[in-house]
Design an enzyme around this catalytic site. Structure first.
Site, short mmCIF file in Angstrom:
data_model
loop_
_atom_site.label_atom_id
_atom_site.label_comp_id
_atom_site.label_asym_id
_atom_site.label_seq_id
_atom_site.Cartn_x
_atom_site.Cartn_y
_atom_site.Cartn_z
N ALA A 1 59.85 24.19 -12.63
CA ALA A 1 58.87 24.85 -11.76
C ALA A 1 58.40 26.15 -12.40
O ALA A 1 59.15 26.82 -13.11
CB ALA A 1 59.51 25.14 -10.40
N LYS B 1 39.21 15.26 -11.45
CA LYS B 1 37.92 15.04 -12.13
C LYS B 1 38.16 14.40 -13.49
O LYS B 1 39.08 14.80 -14.21
CB LYS B 1 37.22 16.39 -12.32
CG LYS B 1 35.86 16.29 -12.93
CD LYS B 1 35.53 17.43 -13.87
CE LYS B 1 36.17 17.28 -15.22
NZ LYS B 1 35.69 18.24 -16.22
N LYS C 1 4.96 10.31 0.80
CA LYS C 1 5.66 9.75 1.96
C LYS C 1 6.57 8.59 1.61
O LYS C 1 7.72 8.52 2.07
CB LYS C 1 4.64 9.32 3.01
CG LYS C 1 5.25 8.60 4.18
CD LYS C 1 4.31 8.44 5.33
CE LYS C 1 3.22 7.43 5.05
NZ LYS C 1 2.37 7.23 6.25
N TYR D 1 44.98 20.83 -9.37
CA TYR D 1 43.73 20.51 -10.05
C TYR D 1 44.04 19.66 -11.27
O TYR D 1 44.79 20.10 -12.16
CB TYR D 1 42.98 21.78 -10.47
CG TYR D 1 41.79 21.41 -11.34
CD1 TYR D 1 40.74 20.66 -10.80
CD2 TYR D 1 41.73 21.77 -12.68
CE1 TYR D 1 39.67 20.27 -11.58
CE2 TYR D 1 40.65 21.38 -13.47
CZ TYR D 1 39.63 20.63 -12.91
OH TYR D 1 38.57 20.24 -13.68
N ARG E 1 36.18 13.88 -7.96
CA ARG E 1 34.88 14.13 -8.59
C ARG E 1 34.59 13.02 -9.60
O ARG E 1 35.42 12.16 -9.84
CB ARG E 1 34.90 15.53 -9.20
CG ARG E 1 34.90 16.62 -8.11
CD ARG E 1 35.11 17.98 -8.68
NE ARG E 1 34.22 18.24 -9.80
CZ ARG E 1 34.46 19.10 -10.78
NH1 ARG E 1 35.60 19.78 -10.77
NH2 ARG E 1 33.61 19.28 -11.75
N LEU F 1 0.84 -1.21 0.00
CA LEU F 1 0.00 0.00 0.00
C LEU F 1 0.87 1.25 0.00
O LEU F 1 1.66 1.47 0.91
CB LEU F 1 -0.91 0.00 1.22
CG LEU F 1 -1.74 -1.28 1.43
CD1 LEU F 1 -2.71 -1.10 2.60
CD2 LEU F 1 -2.50 -1.65 0.17
N ARG G 1 1.14 13.86 7.57
CA ARG G 1 1.92 14.19 8.76
C ARG G 1 3.40 14.41 8.47
O ARG G 1 4.14 14.89 9.31
CB ARG G 1 1.74 13.06 9.80
CG ARG G 1 0.37 13.05 10.44
CD ARG G 1 0.09 11.75 11.18
NE ARG G 1 -0.33 10.67 10.27
CZ ARG G 1 -0.61 9.43 10.67
NH1 ARG G 1 -0.52 9.11 11.93
NH2 ARG G 1 -0.98 8.52 9.79
N GLY H 1 3.60 0.42 2.54
CA GLY H 1 4.77 1.03 1.91
C GLY H 1 5.56 1.92 2.85
O GLY H 1 6.66 2.35 2.53
N ASN I 1 55.12 12.35 -11.25
CA ASN I 1 54.93 13.19 -10.06
C ASN I 1 54.43 14.56 -10.48
O ASN I 1 55.05 15.25 -11.28
CB ASN I 1 56.25 13.31 -9.29
CG ASN I 1 56.01 14.01 -7.97
OD1 ASN I 1 55.29 13.50 -7.12
ND2 ASN I 1 56.58 15.19 -7.82
C1 UD1 Z 1 -2.17 1.65 9.64
C2 UD1 Z 1 -3.08 0.65 10.35
C3 UD1 Z 1 -2.68 0.59 11.81
C4 UD1 Z 1 -1.23 0.18 11.92
C5 UD1 Z 1 -0.32 1.09 11.08
C6 UD1 Z 1 1.07 0.49 10.98
C7 UD1 Z 1 -5.26 0.75 9.24
C8 UD1 Z 1 -6.67 1.22 9.33
N1 UD1 Z 1 -4.47 1.09 10.25
O1 UD1 Z 1 -2.36 2.93 10.22
O2 UD1 Z 1 -3.50 -0.36 12.50
O3 UD1 Z 1 -0.81 0.17 13.26
O4 UD1 Z 1 -0.82 1.21 9.74
O5 UD1 Z 1 1.98 1.33 10.37
O6 UD1 Z 1 -4.93 0.05 8.29
N2 UD1 Z 1 -2.76 3.86 2.13
C9 UD1 Z 1 -3.26 3.75 0.87
N3 UD1 Z 1 -4.51 4.19 0.62
C10 UD1 Z 1 -5.31 4.69 1.57
C11 UD1 Z 1 -4.80 4.81 2.88
C12 UD1 Z 1 -3.51 4.39 3.14
O7 UD1 Z 1 -2.57 3.27 -0.03
O8 UD1 Z 1 -6.46 5.03 1.26
C13 UD1 Z 1 -1.37 3.41 2.40
C14 UD1 Z 1 -0.45 4.52 2.87
O9 UD1 Z 1 0.21 5.10 1.74
C15 UD1 Z 1 0.51 3.77 3.77
C16 UD1 Z 1 -0.29 2.60 4.29
O10 UD1 Z 1 -1.40 2.46 3.43
O11 UD1 Z 1 1.64 3.30 3.06
C17 UD1 Z 1 -0.78 2.82 5.72
O12 UD1 Z 1 -1.54 4.02 5.76
P1 UD1 Z 1 -1.39 5.06 6.95
O13 UD1 Z 1 -2.30 6.20 6.65
O14 UD1 Z 1 0.03 5.35 7.23
O15 UD1 Z 1 -2.05 4.21 8.13
P2 UD1 Z 1 -1.71 4.31 9.67
O16 UD1 Z 1 -2.50 5.41 10.26
O17 UD1 Z 1 -0.25 4.31 9.86
MG MG Z 2 1.37 4.52 8.61
#
Ligand code: UD1
Ligand code: MG
Length: 471
Positions: free
Chosen positions: A432, A360, A33, A375, A342, A19, A26, A112, A386
């Protein structure tokens, strides 16, 4: 040994879904991210590399926010599916349904943003999942400060539920077992359960974690707890990123120590994930090695050296303050203090490059030396030559770069300018303070005709004149 005929040795097929569609609000970043880096590698690449070692039949990365940029990091090991709107982790997994139609087996889901997860732990999770014939298995970890994570709640055999931090009651928040965001699901059960989930929670999102509760109704949900909490660290903020980096650095340094590398100050060494270091090499304080840097065996890095994508042979001594990028250093070479290589600096064996020397796009032959203030750019130097202090290859005429070629056993006197394009044959001596503008044949001495004039007693006479005019 005879095989047990009753026990099937055939593994269930495996597919992986990663994912990576979220924005990562954040992080407060213009960059998605999962593209932020730990040990010089994007978070998503760490996860893809971990999964690749399991050789699943399918690897699907769910992309959304900055889809094209994330896709460009995914490479050939995986296919991308797009989640147009980020409606939650369950909705994200649902986007892989079409790509997995016809697939019947186990689906491994990873976040991810959890870069330190190891293949070994995922294998253990898969083995529990299969042994217990579970429909859903989650990987939890025990953490001192579980705030922000979902909590794993064990409710008896086959019954596991996950509650998100924001939705948790005060008692549930006291649970220290956090969800790492790593799961195994039975594919058929997963996609059927995902279709039935709602968004009845504080975030109004489709939670993947709710699939565990669904599997619990059949008493076929399981949880495994990972011992090393660094494996499950989820990166949601810059503070998490720094923590993940520190934990990964510690892991890398232990890895190289176990292979015979000494770190004088492990706390200040910084290594890229793909760096290689040979046995009995000693790494001093504040050394940073990036990208595909390779250090040979029995090298000494005194400290404060910064190398990226540089290949260093065996028995090389890098004194304090060497900076090198995309360079090669032959065995037995000595560099620094304060030397700068370089891109395409290519040093042969036993070359010496001393303080305040910049090289370089130049090839320097075995045993040649440039020890002070020089250089060397767009240059080829033969063996045992040398290069005197303050020598400069004047390679740029304001429009294009030109090459300097220096043969074997050439002696270049201090404060020389070599105006490129120019060639010096073997065994040339340059006096020199010379400015060399045309080619010099092998075995010649070259110098500029600058006469030395001396006026005896001139200084005293000058001072007398000057003092008189001041009065
Ligand atoms: C999630 C888990 C939480 C766990 C934590 C671990 C859920 C509801 N919660 O929370 O229990 O402790 O991960 O790190 O699953 N993403 C998508 N599509 C979306 C939402 C998220 O691809 O619609 C991906 C994000 O890019 C990320 C991952 O899913 O890589 C997790 O999403 P994130 O929003 O970080 O979830 P957490 O609040 O960390
Ligand atoms: Mg997370």
């Amino acid at each position: 040994m005879a095989k047990n005929p009753k026990k099937s040795t055939k593994k269930r097929p495996l597919a992986a879904v990663i994912l990576a569609a979220g924005e990562g609000t954040r992080m407060r970043s213009r960059k998605a991210k999962v593209l932020h880096e730990v040990a010089g590698k994007p978070l998503i690449t760490h996860v893809i590399d971990t999964v690749a070692k399991l050789s699943p039949e399918h690897t699907i990365v769910v992309v959304g926010h900055q889809a094209d940029r994330v896709r460009s990091h995914v490479g050939e090991h995986a296919t991308c599916v797009v989640q147009k709107q980020q409606l939650g982790t369950a909705h994200a997994v649902l986007q892989a349904k079409k790509a997995l139609s016809g697939f019947d087996g186990d689906v491994l889901v990873l976040s991810g943003d959890v870069p330190l997860m190891t293949t070994k732990t995922v294998r253990r999770l898969a083995s529990l999942h299969r042994r217990t014939d579970a429909l859903a298995t989650v990987l939890g970890m025990l953490v001192d400060e579980p705030d922000g994570y979902g909590r794993v709640i064990n409710e008896g055999p086959g019954r596991v539920r996950i509650v998100e931090h924001v939705d948790a009651s005060p008692e549930e928040r006291r649970i220290h077992e956090a969800n790492t965001g790593t799961y195994l699901f039975d594919s058929k059960f997963l996609f059927s359960a995902l279709g039935k989930l709602g968004t009845n929670n504080k975030q109004n999102e489709y939670y993947l974690t709710d699939v565990l509760a669904a599997a619990s109704t059949n008493a076929r949900a399981r949880a495994l707890t990972v011992e090393d909490e660094s494996e499950g660290i989820g990166v949601n903020s810059r503070a998490d990123l720094a923590q993940a980096e520190a934990m990964f650095q510690e892991r890398l340094i232990v890895h190289w120590m176990e292979r015979g590398v000494t770190f004088l100050d492990p706390a200040t060494a910084y290594l890229g994930a793909d760096v290689r270091i040979g046995r009995d090499t000693v790494i001093g304080p504040n050394v940073r090695l990036d990208g595909h840097t390779t250090i040979g065996a029995e090298c000494v890095l005194d400290g404060m050296d910064y190398l990226s994508n540089t290949k260093v042979g065996d028995n090389v001594h890098l004194r304090w303050g060497v900076v090198a990028s995309d360079a090669r250093v032959g065995k037995g070479a000595i560099l620094g203090p304060y030397a700068h290589l370089r891109p395409d600096a290519d040093l042969g064996p036993d070359v010496h490059i001393g303080n305040f020397v910049e090289v370089k796009k130049s090839k320097i032959g075995a045993g040649s030396k440039a020890n002070h203030l020089a250089y060397i750019g767009d240059t080829t130097i033969g063996k045992q030559s040398n290069i005197g202090a303050g020598t400069i290859t004047c390679n740029y005429d304001g429009f294009s770069k030109h090459r300097t070629t220096i043969g074997d056993r050439v002696q270049i006197g201090s404060d020389t300018q070599l105006v490129a394009p120019v060639k010096l044959g073997n065994d040339v001596f340059v006096a020199a303070g010379s400015t060399v503008t045309t080619d010099v044949a092998a075995g010649s001495l070259v110098f500029n005709d600058k006469r030395q004039l001396v006026r005896g007693g001139w200084v005293a006479a000058f001072r007398k004149r000057a003092a008189r005019s001041k009065r």
